[in-house]
Design a protein around this motif. Structure first.
Motif, PDB file in Angstrom:
ATOM      1  N   HIS A   1       0.820  -1.211   0.000  1.00  0.00           N
ATOM      2  CA  HIS A   1       0.000   0.000   0.000  1.00  0.00           C
ATOM      3  C   HIS A   1       0.853   1.259   0.000  1.00  0.00           C
TER       4      HIS A   1
ATOM      5  N   GLN B   1      -0.061   4.273  -2.470  1.00  0.00           N
ATOM      6  CA  GLN B   1      -0.365   5.619  -1.981  1.00  0.00           C
ATOM      7  C   GLN B   1       0.601   6.667  -2.515  1.00  0.00           C
TER       8      GLN B   1
ATOM      9  N   TYR C   1      -0.954   8.146  -5.464  1.00  0.00           N
ATOM     10  CA  TYR C   1      -1.899   9.215  -5.121  1.00  0.00           C
ATOM     11  C   TYR C   1      -1.160  10.517  -4.829  1.00  0.00           C
TER      12      TYR C   1
ATOM     13  N   TYR D   1      -1.950  15.176   0.963  1.00  0.00           N
ATOM     14  CA  TYR D   1      -1.986  13.710   0.966  1.00  0.00           C
ATOM     15  C   TYR D   1      -0.684  13.139   1.534  1.00  0.00           C
TER      16      TYR D   1
ATOM     17  N   VAL E   1      -8.485   4.595   3.527  1.00  0.00           N
ATOM     18  CA  VAL E   1      -9.476   4.365   2.469  1.00  0.00           C
ATOM     19  C   VAL E   1     -10.061   5.687   1.978  1.00  0.00           C
ATOM     20  N   GLY E   2     -10.203   6.655   2.909  1.00  0.00           N
ATOM     21  CA  GLY E   2     -10.762   7.951   2.539  1.00  0.00           C
ATOM     22  C   GLY E   2     -12.166   8.170   3.057  1.00  0.00           C
TER      23      GLY E   2
ATOM     24  N   LYS F   1      -8.203  12.683  -0.427  1.00  0.00           N
ATOM     25  CA  LYS F   1      -8.678  12.074  -1.674  1.00  0.00           C
ATOM     26  C   LYS F   1      -9.717  12.947  -2.363  1.00  0.00           C
TER      27      LYS F   1
ATOM     28  N   SER G   1      -9.422   3.110  -4.326  1.00  0.00           N
ATOM     29  CA  SER G   1      -9.862   3.256  -2.934  1.00  0.00           C
ATOM     30  C   SER G   1     -10.747   2.087  -2.508  1.00  0.00           C
TER      31      SER G   1
ATOM     32  N   THR H   1      -8.526  -0.702  -1.848  1.00  0.00           N
ATOM     33  CA  THR H   1      -7.859  -0.439  -0.572  1.00  0.00           C
ATOM     34  C   THR H   1      -8.752  -0.862   0.585  1.00  0.00           C
TER      35      THR H   1
END
Length: 518
Positions: free
Chosen positions: A297, A301, A304, A323, A375-376, A386, A409, A412
């Motif tokens: 992860h 990420q 992102y 972020y 996850v957001g 996000k 996401s 995730t």
């Protein structure tokens, strides 16, 4: 304030020597180490206050004029990174005390040297000095990763060492090529140089490739999940927030200053970053160990975080910086929460875990909060991060990227549910085993057949009948980080404002360039 900038490097290094000198006293080492980490947090906060209006604090080391000396330059972006990473070092060192990592008298000195290199990398505005600072940080990380001496750790260390030596060679080659083509490695003097010369652009591209490998971007990412899960829990959490983030930070910085955010590269960036997001999350779904999942992860990420590079502008860059700060905090919280279970149970394999929520409900709450943030899900910091990224993508008409961010996401979420169901929920496989008791410390005997198990170095250990009842000393560090994520989510305007100021400094780096070259 300017005169104190080099203290970001020399203070941790000096205190590492002090900690080494008092290595016979664990208590003295703890006072020296934690006091130093706290002092750097205060220094970072002071720099953050000084630069929040867009100012740049600069010190030309040894008083030499700009262009000759090694410049230390801190704007709000660098100040944010220094403050957050220093706080992370403080929290993870506290966790290391709880897991008795510091029974090794070299643990605190090594962490201090590593942190000094990281802070120096964030503060420098010289490419060769950046290379030196990365090496200062890497050398203790090799030792921290392999200090148990077990074969799985040594194998992971071999991969880590080999890859990083190769990447460091590429980085040094790139820095040499930049000097050969541009005549300088001072970042201020390199402003826009890649746009005016193909040779300089190619040289800068070599540096960017090396930084991408340091940041674990696809396709140069596989070294990270093959090495990080094999360190002790505290060291894995520490490395997650420090070394790869040097690469991420300097990709932002170098692309903004040297390449001027060249629009011709935006599409290529989006393809690489999209692949990084997807490959990372799919790799996580295929793993069966908690820290292996979280390590994949990290790659996902990073995709992102750097999306703002692909649509270079104030909103996208601000979203990426927000972020980045969120990710450092939340990823470490997840490593600490899962690591606390692994330390007690002696294994990180999901098939051999279960029922941790029943045994340690507060730890389960820490993991749940950090997982929701990753996850957001509102109201955590991940939701704001996000949402801002997706909004920036939509405004740039990058609808495919926005949709990909949502889909990744969801994957995730699936991988977080995999950890939740395997480690925190369900039955308790530990209760079905006969406890093996030996004299010595009241800790859990590690599963020596599991390469991801955290290794206790004390000679005598005791397998407790309820190993998943995690003590508070191991719960609190992760809880602090999860609560920080929640507070950032609830008061997002503060960090968003700082991120926007940092983004404006990347879009228009003239103030930074002028300060560095004066």
């Amino acid at each position: 304030m300017n005169d104190w900038l080099p203290a970001l490097l020399w203070l941790p290094l000096l205190m590492a020597a002090v900690a080494l000198a008092v290595r016979r006293s664990t208590r003295a080492q703890r006072v020296v180490a934690l006091g130093t980490h706290a002092a750097v947090v205060v220094l970072g906060l002071t720099l953050l206050v000084s630069t929040r209006d867009g100012s740049v604090v600069v010190e030309q080391v040894a008083g030499w004029p700009g262009g000759v000396s090694i410049p230390y330059a801190v704007d709000v972006f660098a100040a944010l990174m220094i403050t957050v990473t220093a706080f992370l070092v403080l929290v993870t060192s506290t966790f290391g005390i709880g897991t008795r990592d510091d029974d090794d008298p070299y643990f605190h000195p090594l962490v201090l040297v590593l942190s000094g290199g990281v802070f120096g990398a964030f503060a420098t505005a010289d490419l060769f000095h950046l290379f030196v600072m990365i090496e200062v940080a890497l050398i203790p990380s090799y030792v921290l990763l392999t200090r148990s001496g077990r074969l799985p750790q040594l194998g992971a260390g071999r991969i880590y060492l080999t890859v990083n030596l190769l990447v460091s060679t590429i980085l040094l080659t790139g820095v040499g090529l930049v000097y050969a083509t541009a005549g300088t490695v001072n970042l201020g003097e390199l402003a826009g140089a890649a746009q005016g010369s193909v040779a300089v652009a190619l040289a800068g591209g070599v540096v960017l490739v090396a930084l991408a490998a340091k940041a674990a971007l696809v396709p140069v990412h596989s070294w990270l999940p093959r090495s990080y899960p094999f360190a002790s829990v505290a060291v894995t959490a520490l490395l997650s927030g420090l070394l790869t983030k040097i690469g991420v930070y300097w990709i932002f910085r170098l692309y903004a200053v040297m390449f001027g955010g060249d629009e011709r590269l935006h599409t290529a960036w989006l393809w690489v970053l999209g692949a990084t997001m997807v490959v990372g999350v799919l790799g996580a779904l295929g793993e069966s160990g908690m820290r292996a999942i979280l390590s994949f992860h990290m790659t996902s990420q990073v995709g992102y975080i750097l999306l703002g590079i692909g649509f270079f502008g104030p909103l996208g860059l601000a979203a990426g910086i927000f972020y980045l700060i969120h990710h450092i905090i939340v990823k470490a919280a997840l490593f600490l929460a899962c690591g606390a279970i692994e330390h007690r149970a002696g294994t990180g394999r999901l098939s051999r875990l279960g029922g941790a929520a029943r045994h340690s409900p507060w730890l389960a709450l820490v993991f749940l909060g950090a997982a929701l943030s990753l996850v957001g899900i509102p109201p955590f910091s991940g939701f704001v991060a996000k949402l801002t990224l997706i909004r920036a993508a939509v405004l740039e008409a990058e609808y495919l990227v926005a949709g990909l961010a949502v889909v990744v996401s969801l994957f995730t979420l699936l991988s977080m549910l995999k950890i939740w169901n395997g480690a925190f929920w369900g039955g308790d496989p530990v209760s079905e085993r006969e406890p093996a008791l030996v004299s010595g410390a009241s800790e859990t005997l590690p599963d020596v057949t599991d390469p991801t198990s955290d290794v206790l170095r004390q000679p005598g250990v005791q397998v407790v009948t309820d190993p998943l009842r995690v003590p508070w000393r191991l719960v609190l560090p992760g809880a602090v980080l999860t609560l920080l994520s929640l507070s950032i989510g609830l008061g997002a305007d503060v960090l968003l404002s700082l991120a926007q100021t940092a983004a404006e400094g990347l879009v228009d780096p003239s103030r930074y360039v002028e300060a560095v070259t004066q």
